[in-house]
Design an enzyme around this catalytic site. Sequence first.
Site, PDB file in Angstrom:
ATOM      1  N   GLU A   1       0.828  -1.257   0.097  1.00 17.93           N
ATOM      2  CA  GLU A   1      -0.025  -0.129  -0.179  1.00 17.93           C
ATOM      3  C   GLU A   1       0.998   1.368  -0.014  1.00 17.93           C
ATOM      4  O   GLU A   1       0.579   2.370  -0.914  1.00 17.93           O
ATOM      5  CB  GLU A   1      -0.930   0.152   1.220  1.00 17.93           C
ATOM      6  CG  GLU A   1      -2.140  -1.295   1.360  1.00 17.93           C
ATOM      7  CD  GLU A   1      -2.840  -1.498  -0.006  1.00 17.93           C
ATOM      8  OE1 GLU A   1      -2.842  -0.499  -0.670  1.00 17.93           O
ATOM      9  OE2 GLU A   1      -3.142  -2.372  -0.447  1.00 17.93           O
TER      10      GLU A   1
ATOM     11  N   ASP B   1       3.553  -4.622  -5.452  1.00 23.46           N
ATOM     12  CA  ASP B   1       4.014  -5.887  -4.981  1.00 23.46           C
ATOM     13  C   ASP B   1       5.427  -6.210  -4.845  1.00 23.46           C
ATOM     14  O   ASP B   1       5.936  -6.348  -3.757  1.00 23.46           O
ATOM     15  CB  ASP B   1       3.601  -7.109  -5.813  1.00 23.46           C
ATOM     16  CG  ASP B   1       1.896  -7.337  -5.604  1.00 23.46           C
ATOM     17  OD1 ASP B   1       1.459  -7.074  -4.590  1.00 23.46           O
ATOM     18  OD2 ASP B   1       1.648  -8.310  -6.506  1.00 23.46           O
TER      19      ASP B   1
HETATM   20 ZN   LIG Z   1      -2.911  -2.722  -4.706  1.00 23.29          ZN
END
Ligand SMILES: [Zn+2]
Length: 445
Positions: A284, A348
């Site tokens: 995030e 990621d």
């Molecule tokens: Zn995301």
Amino acid sequence: MDRVEFRDPRRRNNPTTVAQLAELAPNIDFALYFRGTGAPPFSQLNLLNPQYVRDISAALARVPLASWKAYMKWRALDEMASLLTGRFELEQFRFNGEILSGQKEMRPRWMRCSDAVAGQPGADALGEVVGKIFMQRQFGSDAKARLDQLITALQQSLRQRLTEVDWMTTETRDRALAKLQAMRRKIGGPDTWRDFSAVMIRRDDYAGNSIRIAANDRQRQFQWIGQQVDRSIWLMTPQTVNAYYAPSLNEITFPAGILQPPVFDSTMDDAVNFGAAGAMIGHEITHGFDDSGRRFDASGNLMNWWMPRDEDAFRERAACVASQYGGYSSLPGAKLNGNLTLGENVADNGGVRIAYYALMELLARKGPPASIDSFTPEQRFFISYAQVWCENASDQDVRRRAQEDVHSPGRWRANGVLQNMPEFRKAFGCKEGVPMAPATACRVW
Ligand SMILES: [Zn+2]
């Protein structure tokens, strides 16, 4: 716009006056429509997709009225099917569930009921009513402090990476660091709870309840028109096992629900929790610096703060990620779209890397940890990350998601990231050239 175009926030930013809107869509009486909704008067709005409005206006003149009526009827039925008697719900399941998604059976009734009241904040949910109880029962001040510490460790780790990357000029780096510094965090659940006292809930009127909750929500949103941005709003309920970054607020939000297995398990060691919860938090935070999030400044305004040189360097690195994931297939013939999934893949990759270094930093302070079940802490970190992405999906659903989803499927969220990490190769002794250690690796952050 297709999905890739729509991901570009510059294309979604189209401030338009109500007068301009009338010119754009001469066949739609928007003034009448706005009055009918009960919204307070306003003079300007943002069109996410101006071409759509133009096309709808043209279609109104072209498509016969009977077709519009059939379409509207279908929209209403589709919207309400799950709130009506079983036959409607079953018919909807046959199409959306069986045909489109390949589901074999409807989810159990208790799950559907629980979703109906505890879903995302919005039209058909009393999510915050359930969330308040969830917080009281499940989320003590120690849990909040624990989550807060984790976020601080991850933010610190990204700060370190931003300081170290060799492809940024000082100007851009300083602005990136300032943006990270300004990123606000929300933890657990909202400080003030939404007021549902105006909603009449009746035991014998499920569909009516839903309509009244939706109307209540609309009224709430109308009150925002013309006001200062309310930065206290939550876009997820406290019980949600997920998190988000809101680029236009430069804000990360972690609901209480993420402090649960498989994302967080207080009986597990740091390596396991950093591999799961840590990577999720890192993901995030990194969204603030992915191909879309990077276009927003420290206050959440759409503004370019990048030196041209750094933009080029970023693009080059992002293109590597786009072509890497574009080479993956979720099933034979179902190739991923590297540009559609770019933002999530950058997040990621950055997320796992900063979680890994945050763990290393913690372990260095705590002293060398033991192996557990014959796995080193590094190995447990990576195994834990991969386990978060275990999933069971039908072929139809996998194919649909390859077309539509901005996220890569679980398999590539795990393998795609780890193939890029020398730290993973070292942890498991992979020799270069084996599938998990390809000769070229991509890296943005
Ligand atoms: Zn995301």
